[in-house]
Design a protein around this motif. Structure first.
Motif, short mmCIF file in Angstrom:
data_model
loop_
_atom_site.label_atom_id
_atom_site.label_comp_id
_atom_site.label_asym_id
_atom_site.label_seq_id
_atom_site.Cartn_x
_atom_site.Cartn_y
_atom_site.Cartn_z
N ARG A 7 0.84 -1.20 0.00
CA ARG A 7 0.00 0.00 0.00
C ARG A 7 0.88 1.25 0.00
O ARG A 7 1.99 1.25 0.51
CB ARG A 7 -0.85 -0.04 1.27
N CYS A 8 0.35 2.32 -0.55
CA CYS A 8 1.07 3.59 -0.52
C CYS A 8 1.19 4.06 0.92
O CYS A 8 0.30 3.84 1.73
CB CYS A 8 0.33 4.64 -1.32
N LYS A 11 0.11 10.06 3.79
CA LYS A 11 0.61 11.38 3.42
C LYS A 11 1.44 11.95 4.57
O LYS A 11 1.12 11.76 5.74
CB LYS A 11 -0.58 12.29 3.13
N TYR A 19 8.56 6.21 6.35
CA TYR A 19 7.62 5.10 6.17
C TYR A 19 8.14 3.85 6.86
O TYR A 19 7.38 3.13 7.53
CB TYR A 19 7.37 4.84 4.69
N LEU A 55 -6.38 2.00 -7.58
CA LEU A 55 -5.22 2.05 -8.48
C LEU A 55 -5.65 1.99 -9.94
O LEU A 55 -5.13 2.74 -10.77
CB LEU A 55 -4.26 0.90 -8.17
#
Length: 81
Positions: A7-8, A11, A19, A55
């Motif tokens: 997963r991204c 933000k 991360y 996506l």
């Protein structure tokens, strides 16, 4: 889309190093920042879950935009006129 892995990141997580630290913190209840990171990030964040529909929608939107831009540059409509 051929394949997606993971997963991204959320933000403002602080790039790749941020991360990695975020993942360490949320996966280890003994981590000193576990609770803070768990509350800061998205609810029930699972880095292994891929939202394929989101996506695919993003890829389709990008593709449509590229086709439109190409047609404008080539002086044609999207229908081939």
């Amino acid at each position: 889309m051929l394949e997606a892995v993971g997963r991204c990141p959320p933000k403002d997580v602080g790039g790749a190093p941020g991360y990695a630290e975020y993942l360490d913190a949320i996966s280890d209840p003994a981590h000193p920042e576990h609770e803070q990171m768990r509350l800061w990030g998205p609810e029930r964040f699972d880095p292994n879950v891929v939202d394929r529909k989101a996506l695919e929608a993003a890829v389709n939107a990008l593709s449509a935009g590229l086709i439109f831009a190409y047609c404008r540059l080539a002086g044609r409509s999207q229908d081939g006129d």
